[in-house]
Design a protein around this motif. Sequence first.
Motif, PDB file in Angstrom:
ATOM      1  N   UNK A   1      71.760  42.055  25.789  1.00 19.91           N
ATOM      2  CA  UNK A   1      71.866  43.490  26.033  1.00 19.91           C
ATOM      3  C   UNK A   1      70.464  44.084  26.027  1.00 19.91           C
ATOM      4  N   UNK A   2      70.296  45.167  26.765  1.00 20.69           N
ATOM      5  CA  UNK A   2      69.016  45.865  26.714  1.00 20.69           C
ATOM      6  C   UNK A   2      69.245  47.344  26.985  1.00 20.69           C
ATOM      7  N   UNK A   3      68.292  48.138  26.543  1.00 22.86           N
ATOM      8  CA  UNK A   3      68.324  49.576  26.810  1.00 22.86           C
ATOM      9  C   UNK A   3      66.973  49.977  27.386  1.00 22.86           C
ATOM     10  N   UNK A   4      66.980  50.581  28.550  1.00 26.94           N
ATOM     11  CA  UNK A   4      65.758  51.044  29.205  1.00 26.94           C
ATOM     12  C   UNK A   4      65.244  52.279  28.468  1.00 26.94           C
ATOM     13  N   UNK A   5      64.019  52.196  27.924  1.00 28.54           N
ATOM     14  CA  UNK A   5      63.506  53.292  27.089  1.00 28.54           C
ATOM     15  C   UNK A   5      62.179  53.840  27.598  1.00 28.54           C
ATOM     16  N   UNK A   6      61.812  53.549  28.846  1.00 27.21           N
ATOM     17  CA  UNK A   6      60.506  53.998  29.347  1.00 27.21           C
ATOM     18  C   UNK A   6      60.321  55.499  29.164  1.00 27.21           C
ATOM     19  N   UNK A   7      61.374  56.262  29.390  1.00 23.86           N
ATOM     20  CA  UNK A   7      61.273  57.711  29.253  1.00 23.86           C
ATOM     21  C   UNK A   7      61.163  58.191  27.822  1.00 23.86           C
ATOM     22  N   UNK A   8      61.391  57.296  26.863  1.00 20.03           N
ATOM     23  CA  UNK A   8      61.331  57.670  25.449  1.00 20.03           C
ATOM     24  C   UNK A   8      60.208  56.970  24.690  1.00 20.03           C
ATOM     25  N   UNK A   9      59.324  56.264  25.404  1.00 24.56           N
ATOM     26  CA  UNK A   9      58.271  55.526  24.704  1.00 24.56           C
ATOM     27  C   UNK A   9      57.306  56.447  23.969  1.00 24.56           C
ATOM     28  N   UNK A  10      56.987  57.591  24.547  1.00 21.63           N
ATOM     29  CA  UNK A  10      56.074  58.504  23.855  1.00 21.63           C
ATOM     30  C   UNK A  10      56.724  59.075  22.600  1.00 21.63           C
ATOM     31  N   UNK A  11      58.035  59.351  22.661  1.00 19.42           N
ATOM     32  CA  UNK A  11      58.734  59.824  21.460  1.00 19.42           C
ATOM     33  C   UNK A  11      58.789  58.713  20.410  1.00 19.42           C
ATOM     34  N   UNK A  12      59.010  57.486  20.853  1.00 19.14           N
ATOM     35  CA  UNK A  12      59.008  56.367  19.912  1.00 19.14           C
ATOM     36  C   UNK A  12      57.631  56.218  19.271  1.00 19.14           C
ATOM     37  N   UNK A  13      56.582  56.394  20.063  1.00 22.56           N
ATOM     38  CA  UNK A  13      55.220  56.321  19.521  1.00 22.56           C
ATOM     39  C   UNK A  13      55.029  57.359  18.421  1.00 22.56           C
ATOM     40  N   UNK A  14      55.524  58.569  18.638  1.00 21.90           N
ATOM     41  CA  UNK A  14      55.376  59.618  17.620  1.00 21.90           C
ATOM     42  C   UNK A  14      56.136  59.255  16.340  1.00 21.90           C
ATOM     43  N   UNK A  15      57.312  58.665  16.496  1.00 18.16           N
ATOM     44  CA  UNK A  15      58.070  58.251  15.311  1.00 18.16           C
ATOM     45  C   UNK A  15      57.324  57.170  14.540  1.00 18.16           C
ATOM     46  N   UNK A  16      56.737  56.221  15.247  1.00 17.46           N
ATOM     47  CA  UNK A  16      55.972  55.177  14.570  1.00 17.46           C
ATOM     48  C   UNK A  16      54.762  55.765  13.857  1.00 17.46           C
ATOM     49  N   UNK A  17      54.104  56.731  14.479  1.00 20.51           N
ATOM     50  CA  UNK A  17      52.950  57.365  13.840  1.00 20.51           C
ATOM     51  C   UNK A  17      53.348  58.046  12.535  1.00 20.51           C
ATOM     52  N   UNK A  18      54.588  58.494  12.441  1.00 22.59           N
ATOM     53  CA  UNK A  18      55.029  59.161  11.219  1.00 22.59           C
ATOM     54  C   UNK A  18      55.145  58.190  10.048  1.00 22.59           C
ATOM     55  N   UNK A  19      55.258  56.896  10.320  1.00 26.52           N
ATOM     56  CA  UNK A  19      55.220  55.881   9.260  1.00 26.52           C
ATOM     57  C   UNK A  19      53.761  55.505   9.013  1.00 26.52           C
ATOM     58  N   UNK A  20      53.006  56.424   8.439  1.00 27.46           N
ATOM     59  CA  UNK A  20      51.557  56.300   8.398  1.00 27.46           C
ATOM     60  C   UNK A  20      51.078  55.119   7.559  1.00 27.46           C
ATOM     61  N   UNK A  21      51.703  54.881   6.415  1.00 30.04           N
ATOM     62  CA  UNK A  21      51.201  53.803   5.560  1.00 30.04           C
ATOM     63  C   UNK A  21      51.372  52.441   6.226  1.00 30.04           C
ATOM     64  N   UNK A  22      52.407  52.275   7.030  1.00 31.43           N
ATOM     65  CA  UNK A  22      52.621  50.994   7.696  1.00 31.43           C
ATOM     66  C   UNK A  22      51.792  50.870   8.965  1.00 31.43           C
ATOM     67  N   UNK A  23      51.632  51.971   9.680  1.00 34.15           N
ATOM     68  CA  UNK A  23      50.784  51.949  10.863  1.00 34.15           C
ATOM     69  C   UNK A  23      49.336  51.671  10.495  1.00 34.15           C
ATOM     70  N   UNK A  24      48.937  52.047   9.275  1.00 36.21           N
ATOM     71  CA  UNK A  24      47.575  51.752   8.837  1.00 36.21           C
ATOM     72  C   UNK A  24      47.328  50.252   8.795  1.00 36.21           C
ATOM     73  N   UNK A  25      48.348  49.489   8.430  1.00 38.78           N
ATOM     74  CA  UNK A  25      48.199  48.043   8.266  1.00 38.78           C
ATOM     75  C   UNK A  25      48.343  47.318   9.596  1.00 38.78           C
ATOM     76  N   UNK A  26      49.349  47.685  10.373  1.00 40.39           N
ATOM     77  CA  UNK A  26      49.644  46.997  11.635  1.00 40.39           C
ATOM     78  C   UNK A  26      49.845  48.019  12.747  1.00 40.39           C
ATOM     79  N   UNK A  27      49.336  47.694  13.914  1.00 37.03           N
ATOM     80  CA  UNK A  27      49.472  48.585  15.064  1.00 37.03           C
ATOM     81  C   UNK A  27      50.814  48.323  15.747  1.00 37.03           C
ATOM     82  N   UNK A  28      51.869  48.905  15.173  1.00 34.55           N
ATOM     83  CA  UNK A  28      53.201  48.686  15.723  1.00 34.55           C
ATOM     84  C   UNK A  28      53.390  49.374  17.069  1.00 34.55           C
ATOM     85  N   UNK A  29      52.617  50.417  17.346  1.00 31.95           N
ATOM     86  CA  UNK A  29      52.750  51.100  18.635  1.00 31.95           C
ATOM     87  C   UNK A  29      52.475  50.129  19.775  1.00 31.95           C
ATOM     88  N   UNK A  30      51.346  49.449  19.710  1.00 33.77           N
ATOM     89  CA  UNK A  30      50.983  48.574  20.820  1.00 33.77           C
ATOM     90  C   UNK A  30      51.708  47.229  20.751  1.00 33.77           C
TER      91      UNK A  30
END
Length: 559
Positions: free
Chosen positions: A487-516
């Motif tokens: 199964x898959x879900x096309x999320x191209x239109x929501x990638x920027x929103x997903x990026x913002x959600x990942x940025x909100x997990x600041x302590x984890x984003x500091x360790x690993x670049x989950x966005x990229x």
Amino acid sequence: MDPPQSTSLQKGRVRDHFDTDARIWQDLYRATDLQSRILQERMRLVMEFVDGLGLPRGARVLDIGCGAGLTSRRLLEHGLHVVAMDISPKMIELARSNCADVAPPGQVEFRVGDVEDLALEEGAFELVVAMGLIQYLEWDRWALQQMHRSLRIGGHLIVTAPNRLRLANLDPWFLAVQAKRRIMKRLARRSAGSRARGPAYFDRFYAMGRLQDMLTALGFDVKALHTHGYGPFWTIQRFQRLSSAVDRLFGAARRSGLAPFLAGMGSDAVVLAQAQPSLFGLDPRRPFPDRERHRQDFESDHRAMVGARDEWLRVHPRHRGFRAEALGPASYAGTTVLVIAPHPDDEIIGCGGTLLQLVSAGARVTALHATDGAASAGVSTLPDDVRHTIRMEHARAVAKMAGFHETLLWGRAERTGLTDEACVGDLGDVLGRLKPRLVFVPFLADPHPDHRAVNRILAQALERVPESVPGARVLGYQVWSLAPCNLYCEISGDMLRKERLLFAYRTEMAVDDYVHYCAALHAYDAARLTGRNGFVEGFFGVGAAEYLALSREPAAARA
């Protein structure tokens, strides 16, 4: 900007160091010794880059790690609007004083703050200057990533860094002293054991190739890199005239072209980079990479994950060869969806874009976070009361941003907190109350112990209350594993929103670049599952009965 988080050990030590020596650092820009002259040359090069940009009067500039405000003063003299920030309150006091006579009302803002903790305004600045900063940061990549986010696309970053390949580091006496220091530190740690204390603070040198690669990966286009200053050499550092003469000699040799290799061997580097879109494929200025090349590169970079997926398919041949189907979020309007996250952030990494689409379609999403995530490196130096709560606070904020209907926080300890039977009963109660149509959980062959534990808990809960999930589908999402996606879900239109959600997990984003990481994974799945450019989240989806059958297999067969 958000208020700063509790200060880590490194941040506290750096702040105290610059608070104590604030005036000394200011005086270095007036002194005549070689080290001071190198700092003065650094500022001159920074301002040359600024002049070359031709910024209009009133353009917003962030001077991060502004120190005594001497660079901020020069920027203000150019008619720019300056936000001057430093972790040291004493430095901010000096900066305010040094800029008082050149700052018209409203043209400058002074802030005590830390780039690693503060959520900088997105796209708010034309220029970010980070001079003498990143070498002191605990999480330098994360800081640069936040600087990128604070720039408008097309804006510029000027960053300086100590050069690992500086000529002065090849001084034999310096090498001998450094070797002695390393030996003494090891001996001290062995003799003192757990009582051994670390240095007052750490700083680092940068290989210029590594620094450029890091900037490029974050979405910067490096326009220029200049190293400068030859010395001070340890052997002759007490002889200022000789040190200055040696610096001038090497500088002249580089400029004349007689020794071109010296261009990369200065003591410090000044880098000018332009901000491009953070993610490829969403803006013509940064197109998708070649699909086949990206697929090959991703599989090469994640050989172990590819091998584990292929081995799982070898053991479960009936799941091989299925054509992946598109998940239609609209068909779940008005239904309840449960996503189980072993740690706060797993739900966004694995299925954040799909959850956003389900919410938009009218589904009621409940996020269940099993642990408090306190074992993460990103929170390891925080006080215990903060360490055990901060990631759950982030989870609440993310849920609000995403529009989730409900957030459940078990707050259990990682590794050990998911072994008791109470977890099974608690999840059974949740399933009985929600009766979800979809249950998202990490793919059952994910190697992380907590990810496997929540699968065990889910399987046992389903066995106890099978009537609570009639017709439900269990969707295994990808975090530390590649699933055999059907199964898959096309999320191209929501990638920027997903990026913002990942940025909100600041302590984890500091360790690993989950966005990229997510961008690379989702582009890989798009190429593999659809044969097109784009971003898709892939899942291994089965009915509850099939999920139970797979979960009953021996662990070796599930792996």
